[in-house]
Write a protein that holds these residues in place. Structure first.
Motif, PDB file in Angstrom:
ATOM      1  N   VAL A  32       0.851  -1.188   0.000  1.00  0.00           N
ATOM      2  CA  VAL A  32       0.000   0.000   0.000  1.00  0.00           C
ATOM      3  C   VAL A  32       0.887   1.238   0.000  1.00  0.00           C
ATOM      4  N   GLY A  36      -2.613   5.071  -0.417  1.00  0.00           N
ATOM      5  CA  GLY A  36      -3.518   3.992  -0.074  1.00  0.00           C
ATOM      6  C   GLY A  36      -3.714   3.027  -1.228  1.00  0.00           C
ATOM      7  N   TYR A 108     -14.561  13.685  -1.602  1.00  0.00           N
ATOM      8  CA  TYR A 108     -14.101  13.070  -0.357  1.00  0.00           C
ATOM      9  C   TYR A 108     -15.184  12.256   0.324  1.00  0.00           C
ATOM     10  N   ARG A 111     -14.676   8.641   0.979  1.00  0.00           N
ATOM     11  CA  ARG A 111     -13.805   8.279   2.087  1.00  0.00           C
ATOM     12  C   ARG A 111     -14.599   7.937   3.338  1.00  0.00           C
ATOM     13  N   THR A 112     -15.791   8.518   3.442  1.00  0.00           N
ATOM     14  CA  THR A 112     -16.552   8.343   4.680  1.00  0.00           C
ATOM     15  C   THR A 112     -17.382   7.069   4.670  1.00  0.00           C
ATOM     16  N   VAL A 113     -17.467   6.391   3.500  1.00  0.00           N
ATOM     17  CA  VAL A 113     -18.294   5.194   3.415  1.00  0.00           C
ATOM     18  C   VAL A 113     -17.434   3.981   3.772  1.00  0.00           C
ATOM     19  N   PRO A 114     -17.841   3.225   4.809  1.00  0.00           N
ATOM     20  CA  PRO A 114     -17.042   2.059   5.188  1.00  0.00           C
ATOM     21  C   PRO A 114     -16.878   1.101   4.016  1.00  0.00           C
ATOM     22  N   LEU A 115     -15.772   0.444   3.940  1.00  0.00           N
ATOM     23  CA  LEU A 115     -15.439  -0.544   2.924  1.00  0.00           C
ATOM     24  C   LEU A 115     -15.280   0.080   1.543  1.00  0.00           C
ATOM     25  N   THR A 118     -12.308   2.374   1.540  1.00  0.00           N
ATOM     26  CA  THR A 118     -11.036   1.658   1.589  1.00  0.00           C
ATOM     27  C   THR A 118     -10.729   1.000   0.247  1.00  0.00           C
ATOM     28  N   ARG A 122      -7.624   1.706  -2.258  1.00  0.00           N
ATOM     29  CA  ARG A 122      -6.678   0.657  -2.650  1.00  0.00           C
ATOM     30  C   ARG A 122      -6.627   0.507  -4.169  1.00  0.00           C
TER      31      ARG A 122
END
Lengths: 287, 354
Positions: A32, A36, A108, A111-115, A118, A122
């Motif tokens: 990573v 990210g 942005y 960025r605040t949404v889980p999974l 991320t 990635r």
């Protein structure tokens, strides 16, 4: 005090004068990078997305050779569709053909949404912040992809398709000027039919704290599957000539007038190109 | 008063009873250019001092002005800012960070002040931690929102006072170092305590990128700006960034995902008992992470001994040692009378000063 440590009797070795710059131990167990992005995840995403790119959208490029093979460049494209497929198609196409990573810049909010945040990160996504764009383009000489229309474009309904919205406040021009990199406009056709927005539900959006909540034709045709599955519209992408701004980089400020003017020129150019492409398009599905 | 080339420096270190103050004092003692070292603290030192003297004070340092006049120190190293809110109430944070700094600057200021340099150990917490943040903060990057936690508020306020002080006192050098999260073999923070357990918290669906600085680099950076009299505002962090998942894996701990909405609620009983330190700043850090640009301090000539990954590695090694051999016993207890005896009794034979 909170940072009180356990007692230690060692005196810190003072090696202040050492000018020797032996490489420091920087072993990592993942790939990573500082943005990210993980090349392993990206490679997996490319493998999974390739059938969509080649068989579903049958993406065809015109002028791919105009994208610089080295040095920073700001890729600017038109945007559309409830869940836009233009970003993955452009990133996939360039990485496949040129072997260069493309960093896709987006709101942005992701960025605040889980999974989702991320995975997006990635797979090469970066929050659209002027500092991030400058660092990518100037310091790291990478390709960054932006959609200056932002969510104004993805939220628009089907009757407004292929009508470009305002190009923000021209921030992308200012960043390209500051970073001293060319702007490469990319016109995308086909995307607007892949997931057309019929209407929006502002109340639902407010409750769910989403930028917008669209009801798409896909949802009506395919039910729950339609939330994520786009229609197989034929994608055509046309890369326009890179635009180099004749201004010195790294200035504190740039003339707002000039910035807005250049932004409007890029917008008009893209709009005109898209209309030309639509004039030549015989079928939404076959191009 | 100008800097004199031959006479040694006289340094006062605040928070000398804390980890950082103690280490800074020890490091200064090894420096022959430093003539006098005074440690000021609210408790008792946790490490033995050689030639440094320790003075006990209340946490707001109201005694400081008198001390500065009496001892004519030319340098104050302020290591006493609280940067980890795990055990500090908002009230304590305000008293220590804001009022303490206020008294310190009042003591260091003024026309007749002997103080020529003030070094402040701050934290990258002042940048905050939010979704709108840029991926990298430079020293002059503004925060993307107003401070949200008591810790952020107190540090931002303390730094603002330091900034005003540096504008009002052009004859005093002011160095502010903002340190990223520290890891190392000795320091205990809420982050390191979480990482040293078999299970550590994470927020489901988030895997933020974190940047670390190794504890020895922290002391070396403080000494670097002090010795070389470098004024300015500097980020201090090892190169590179690691996702939280990688940090946890390197430390041999498993991540326990907390719900993304209100993650502190299931942890609340454990936090209240002090089993799991989870200050509010940790929550946003475990969501969005934080990165800083360190080129300014590197440009000033500082060499890091550790990257971020290296800092994690040194912490992981100390964890392995501790798991295998247990905690090392405390080897030192401060006894005021004994320390005074060795420093001031005529019976003690001291080597002649050269």
């Amino acid at each position: 005090m909170a940072t009180n440590g356990r007692p230690s009797t060692e005196v810190v070795p003072l090696r202040l004068q050492d000018a020797a710059t032996e490489p420091l131990d920087d072993r990592r167990s993942s790939d990573v990078d500082e943005w990210g992005r993980s090349e392993r995840v990206r490679a997996l995403a490319r493998r999974l997305y390739d059938p969509v790119y080649t068989s579903w959208f049958r993406a065809e490029w015109d002028g791919m050779e105009k994208i610089p093979t080295e040095g920073g460049a700001l890729l600017v494209a038109n945007h559309g569709g409830a869940i836009p497929s233009d970003a993955p198609v452009i990133m996939h196409g360039i990485e496949k053909e040129l072997g260069r990573p493309v960093y896709g810049m987006a709101h942005y909010f992701f960025r605040t949404v889980p999974l989702v945040g991320t995975l997006w990160s990635r797979a090469g996504g970066v929050p659209a912040h002027p500092d991030n764009a400058y660092r990518l383009l100037h310091d790291q000489r990478q390709l960054a992809l932006v959609f200056p229309e932002g969510t104004k474009a993805t939220a628009k309904s089907y009757p407004d398709r292929y009508r470009l919205r305002r190009f923000g406040r021209g921030g992308f021009v200012e960043i390209a000027m500051r970073a001293g990199v060319p702007v490469v406009p990319i016109a995308v056709v086909g995307n607007e039919e892949a997931m057309p927005v019929l209407f929006r539900l502002p109340t639902v959006a407010r409750v769910l704290r989403l930028p917008y909540f669209p009801v798409t034709a896909n949802m009506l045709a395919m039910g729950p599957l339609g939330v994520v599955v786009p229609f197989p519209a034929k994608f055509r992408l046309k890369v326009l000539d890179p635009i180099v701004f004749d201004v010195p980089p790294d200035q504190e400020r740039y003339s707002k007038n000039r910035v807005m003017e250049e932004a409007e020129l890029v917008r008009a150019l893209l709009q005109e190109t898209i209309f030309d492409m639509l004039r030549d398009r015989r079928s939404v599905w076959f191009g | 008063m100008a800097w004199s080339g031959t006479a040694g420096r006289r340094v006062l270190v605040t928070g000398a009873d804390t980890f950082w103050g103690g280490r800074t004092v020890q490091a200064l003692e090894a420096d022959p250019e430093v003539e006098t070292i005074l440690g000021l603290g609210t408790g008792t030192p946790s490490v033995p001092f050689g030639r440094a003297e320790f003075v006990r004070a209340d946490q707001t340092y109201s005694i400081l002005a008198r001390m500065v006049r009496a001892t004519q120190v030319d340098t104050i190293v302020h290591t006493f800012l609280i940067v980890d809110a795990a055990h500090a109430s908002p009230r304590t944070l305000h008293e220590v960070n804001v009022i303490g700094t206020l008294n310190l600057l009042a003591a260091a200021g003024g026309d007749d002040s002997p103080v020529r340099q003030v070094v402040v150990k701050s934290s990258t917490v002042v940048y905050g931690c939010a979704a709108r943040d840029p991926q990298t903060f430079r020293e002059d990057t503004p925060r993307s929102g107003s401070p949200r936690t008591p810790l952020e508020r107190s540090l931002v306020e303390a730094e603002a006072m330091v900034h005003d002080f540096s504008e009002d006192s052009p004859s005093t050098l002011v160095s502010v170092l903002r340190f990223a999260n520290v890891l190392g073999s000795h320091l205990v923070t809420s982050l390191s305590r979480n990482l040293s357990r078999p299970l550590c918290p994470s927020i489901a669906g988030f895997d933020p990128l974190l940047q670390f600085v190794q504890e020895d680099d922290v002391v070396r950076a403080l000494l670097f700006v002090t010795r070389n009299r470098i004024p300015g505002l500097f980020n201090v962090a090892g190169a590179g960034r690691l996702p939280w998942s990688e940090v946890a894996a390197r430390c041999g701990t498993r991540r326990v995902p907390l719900p993304p909405v209100a993650p502190t609620i299931p942890l609340a009983p454990l936090t209240a008992l002090g089993v799991v330190p989870f200050p509010p700043d940790l929550e946003s850090l475990l969501r969005y992470g934080r990165g800083v640009d360190t080129s300014r301090l590197v440009g000033a000539g500082f060499h890091y001994h550790y990257t971020s990954a290296g800092a994690v590695q040194s912490f992981a090694q100390s964890l392995r040692l501790r798991r295998a051999a247990g905690r090392l016993p405390t080897s030192y207890t401060y006894e005021h009378d004994v320390e005074q005896f060795f420093r001031h009794s005529p019976s003690v034979v001291r080597p002649l000063e050269t």
